[in-house]
Scaffold this motif. Structure first.
Motif, PDB file in Angstrom:
ATOM      1  N   PHE A 190       0.530   9.581  -0.257  1.00 47.68           N
ATOM      2  CA  PHE A 190       0.462   9.885  -1.471  1.00 47.68           C
ATOM      3  C   PHE A 190       0.649  11.510  -1.560  1.00 47.68           C
ATOM      4  O   PHE A 190       1.421  12.317  -2.435  1.00 47.68           O
ATOM      5  CB  PHE A 190      -0.619   9.504  -2.527  1.00 47.68           C
ATOM      6  N   HIS A 239      -3.227   5.617   2.435  1.00 47.47           N
ATOM      7  CA  HIS A 239      -2.776   5.661   1.061  1.00 47.47           C
ATOM      8  C   HIS A 239      -2.795   7.042   0.451  1.00 47.47           C
ATOM      9  O   HIS A 239      -1.587   7.768   0.208  1.00 47.47           O
ATOM     10  CB  HIS A 239      -3.304   4.767   0.236  1.00 47.47           C
ATOM     11  N   GLN A 240      -3.844   7.616   0.617  1.00 51.02           N
ATOM     12  CA  GLN A 240      -4.174   9.096   0.333  1.00 51.02           C
ATOM     13  C   GLN A 240      -3.220  10.006   0.919  1.00 51.02           C
ATOM     14  O   GLN A 240      -2.717  10.962   0.361  1.00 51.02           O
ATOM     15  CB  GLN A 240      -5.462   9.428   0.147  1.00 51.02           C
ATOM     16  N   ALA A 295      -7.058   1.566   5.305  1.00 50.37           N
ATOM     17  CA  ALA A 295      -6.092   1.619   4.074  1.00 50.37           C
ATOM     18  C   ALA A 295      -6.037   3.019   3.390  1.00 50.37           C
ATOM     19  O   ALA A 295      -5.326   3.505   2.914  1.00 50.37           O
ATOM     20  CB  ALA A 295      -5.991   0.149   3.533  1.00 50.37           C
ATOM     21  N   ARG A 296      -7.261   3.172   2.866  1.00 50.50           N
ATOM     22  CA  ARG A 296      -7.294   4.083   1.688  1.00 50.50           C
ATOM     23  C   ARG A 296      -6.908   5.573   2.570  1.00 50.50           C
ATOM     24  O   ARG A 296      -6.361   6.321   1.738  1.00 50.50           O
ATOM     25  CB  ARG A 296      -8.621   4.192   1.258  1.00 50.50           C
ATOM     26  N   HIS A 348       2.821   1.632  -3.137  1.00 44.72           N
ATOM     27  CA  HIS A 348       2.037   2.082  -4.279  1.00 44.72           C
ATOM     28  C   HIS A 348       1.792   3.526  -4.101  1.00 44.72           C
ATOM     29  O   HIS A 348       2.006   4.554  -5.436  1.00 44.72           O
ATOM     30  CB  HIS A 348       0.708   1.557  -4.316  1.00 44.72           C
ATOM     31  N   ALA A 349       1.490   4.271  -3.066  1.00 46.24           N
ATOM     32  CA  ALA A 349       1.129   5.533  -2.690  1.00 46.24           C
ATOM     33  C   ALA A 349       2.583   6.347  -3.215  1.00 46.24           C
ATOM     34  O   ALA A 349       2.459   7.485  -3.938  1.00 46.24           O
ATOM     35  CB  ALA A 349       0.992   5.786  -1.401  1.00 46.24           C
ATOM     36  N   LEU A 375       0.798  -1.242   0.003  1.00 47.83           N
ATOM     37  CA  LEU A 375       0.044  -0.006   0.065  1.00 47.83           C
ATOM     38  C   LEU A 375       0.816   1.199  -0.113  1.00 47.83           C
ATOM     39  O   LEU A 375       0.693   2.294  -0.826  1.00 47.83           O
ATOM     40  CB  LEU A 375      -0.868  -0.103   1.130  1.00 47.83           C
ATOM     41  N   LEU A 376       1.991   1.155   0.811  1.00 47.74           N
ATOM     42  CA  LEU A 376       2.722   2.585   0.975  1.00 47.74           C
ATOM     43  C   LEU A 376       3.731   2.627  -0.197  1.00 47.74           C
ATOM     44  O   LEU A 376       3.882   3.554  -0.680  1.00 47.74           O
ATOM     45  CB  LEU A 376       3.484   2.418   2.232  1.00 47.74           C
TER      46      LEU A 376
END
Length: 635
Positions: free
Chosen positions: A351, A347-348, A343-344, A298-299, A295-296
């Motif tokens: 990011f 992530h945001q 998680a979202r 990908h961000a 997750l991290l």
């Protein structure tokens, strides 16, 4: 002719006592089924060896677990001694709280720990270790000895992990010495999977660096075969990052510190120009624990996407702080993966924090007291008038009349500032030196002086000389404008007075007719004018200075490869970057003074303009101090 060989497996009947048992005939890799099939408990040693297979896969894994225990004990200094890559010996010496005599034997028992005592503790883990598996797992596959002394203890106590051993007095300052010898001595099959000593040591050294980076308040010393390999005294985050990732990393990085509610992320993100061929300079931590979280990752990859193209990897060291109750660290045997409750949101947050950092202001104001051009001592041999370039390859100064075409760049609202400065440059007597200094302070990139080799713009700002790669800078400006225009209302179209006709294949003509509506959405109007010819009748306003035929060919090729749907979604930015590259001003083109200054102002207003679409820097600064040092002024 192809022959197929059929293999027939026979079922063999075998007497097993009074029972008949059936099993597959043993093959090359098959073994007969064991005679005993009833459910039974495994021996404790075998249980520990199975657990060791999940937690301990090489010496670096052992070292990681021992270092985490030392940090949880509150150590301020940790010494690591290795022999033969850690296979023969791993000795970790710390000055932490120590272990009481009565708890030494318990420390080597599976699922015995001082860090949690209930499910609530497990759901809010704040320590690096918590399962109580590490020492028992190591002791199951190696020879382990513990010597420890608490600050209130009269002396230390030493315990071997061998069966039947009891604690015995030992001499030791307060703290703990944990020694592991002969890894996998009792499981030789697993030892065969280890690599060379140098490879295993490299993994051990990386394990030390990962942990040391997150704990700069702790000093670390690593020796291998009696030689010091790493020595990192107690320091702060910046100093420790420089010691591990290098001073060049710090020089090419931006400091990040962002918070939103219970979330905080801080650390350093290297600029894309510092990208690497491998992802070996990427360190991410969650509450002080090194993780490799999809997750991290990908961000962070998304945050760098518009700045770093191709197969390059960004460099960063980032520390994420979250409420321990909102993250599950008990999802991986080696605790390198985590699971977030929201998680979202995480992530945001990561990011946008990194994206804002990389899209930050183009330049920062000079430090107070910095030397300005006005205050700088003039050279005794400076000419009284601007130099004139009369030969190819020499600078084009402001009093030379350059090409007067348009780059398609609008002049910002503050254009009167640089126009006034330009006029003053052509008539020096009309602008006092103090006023010129104020004007140069008004813009981070200053004002254009000349064009070098038709490639670089030379400008003067408050700090000294600015050198701009005009193609790379214009490419970034066009790219950001194209993205914004397509997001807002679509690309404005500029009809061509004379259509650009070019030869095309039949598939190109078919693609243009099939995707006519998508082409119009992208600002193009293409129409067939013959069996093998296409005419470009309109192009996007932002790209009107580019070659229409080249743009059309590129667009049709992208449509055939990706399709219209992907071209307007997933592959959109790559396509727009390609169009911006073709539409940007090319080398050897002479620019007027107004065009050069307009480009500088647009750079100051454009996000991420410090880098082109391919991650290359668009400009660099040479301060007066740098120039003085080069020319040995004042010595």
């Amino acid at each position: 002719m192809i022959s197929i060989k059929l293999v027939k497996y026979s079922i063999v009947k075998k007497e097993a006592g009074s029972k008949e048992r059936f099993y597959r005939k043993p093959g090359r890799y098959n073994e007969p089924m064991p005679e005993t099939t009833h459910i039974h408990l495994l021996p404790d040693l075998l249980i520990s060896q199975i657990a060791a297979g999940e937690v301990i896969d090489r010496p670096a894994s052992v070292l990681k677990e021992l270092l985490e225990n030392a940090l949880d004990a509150g150590s301020s200094t940790i010494q690591i001694q290795l022999e033969e890559g850690g296979v023969k010996l791993i000795r970790v010496i710390d000055d932490g709280d120590g272990i009481a005599r009565d708890e030494l034997e318990l420390a080597l028992v599976r699922h015995a720990t001082s860090k949690i005592s209930s499910l609530d503790d497990l759901e809010r883990v704040g320590t690096l270790g918590f399962r109580g598996e590490a020492l028992a797992s190591v002791a199951a596959v190696a020879r382990v000895t513990i010597a420890s002394r608490q600050q209130a203890g009269q002396h230390a106590w030493r315990l071997s992990a061998e069966a039947g051993a009891t604690p015995e007095p030992a001499a030791l300052p307060f703290g703990t010495v944990l020694e592991m010898r002969d890894l996998y001595y009792n499981t030789p099959a697993r030892r065969k999977f280890l690599k060379s000593d140098s490879t295993e040591f490299a993994h051990c050294a990386e394990a030390v660096r990962r942990i040391a980076l997150a704990h700069p308040e702790v000093g670390f010393t690593l020796t291998h075969n009696g030689r010091v390999s790493l020595h990192m005294p107690r320091s702060d985050v910046r100093t420790r990052a420089g010691a591990i990732l290098g001073e060049e990393f710090l020089a090419e990085s931006r400091c990040l510190d962002a918070a939103a509610g219970p979330l905080r992320v801080f650390g350093y993100c290297a600029l894309p120009a510092y990208s690497r061929a491998r992802g070996d300079a990427q360190y991410v931590y969650v509450n002080g624990r090194f993780v490799r979280d999809k997750l991290l990752n990908h961000a962070l990859r998304e945050a760098y996407q518009d700045l770093l193209h191709g197969s390059r990897y960004p460099a960063f060291c980032l520390f994420l702080e979250v409420d321990p109750a909102t993250v599950d660290v008990n999802v991986h045997p080696q605790k390198t993966e985590v699971r977030f409750r929201d998680a979202r949101a995480v992530h945001q947050f990561v990011f946008h924090a990194v994206q804002r950092l990389l899209s930050g202001p183009l330049a920062t104001p000079p430090a107070p007291g910095a030397q300005t051009p006005a205050a700088h001592e003039a050279s005794s041999h400076e000419p009284d008038h601007p130099a004139r370039a009369t030969q190819a390859g020499r600078p084009i100064f402001v009093n030379r009349v350059a090409y007067q075409g348009s780059l398609g760049i609008r002049e910002p609202a503050s254009s009167h500032t640089y126009l006034a400065f330009a006029q003053a440059a052509q008539t020096p007597a009309s602008l006092p030196p103090a006023t010129a200094t104020i004007e140069t302070e008004a813009a981070p990139l200053g004002y254009a002086l000349a064009q070098l080799h038709g490639v670089y713009i030379l400008a003067e700002n408050h700090q000294g000389l600015v050198v701009v790669d005009m193609h790379a800078a214009h490419e970034r400006i066009l790219y950001e404008k194209l993205k914004h225009a397509l997001d807002e209302q679509g690309l404005a179209t500029q009809a061509l007075l004379i259509p650009a006709v070019f030869n095309a294949e039949a598939i190109d003509i078919a693609t243009a007719e099939e995707h006519a509506e998508a082409l119009r959405q992208l600002g193009f109007d293409l129409a067939p004018v013959g069996p093998r010819q296409l005419a470009v009748r309109a192009v996007p306003v932002l790209l009107q200075a580019a070659d229409p035929a080249a743009l059309a060919r590129s667009l049709l090729s992208e449509l055939r490869e990706h399709g219209v749907t992907q071209l307007l979604t997933a592959a959109r930015n790559e396509f727009l970057a390609s169009m911006a590259c073709q539409g940007a001003v090319h080398a050897r083109r002479l620019l007027s003074l107004a065009e050069m200054n307009a480009l500088l102002r647009q750079m100051e207003e454009t996000e991420r303009s410090g880098l082109c679409n391919h991650g290359r820097p668009t400009w660099t600064q040479l301060s007066m101090t740098d120039l003085d040092r080069h020319f040995l002024r004042g010595r």
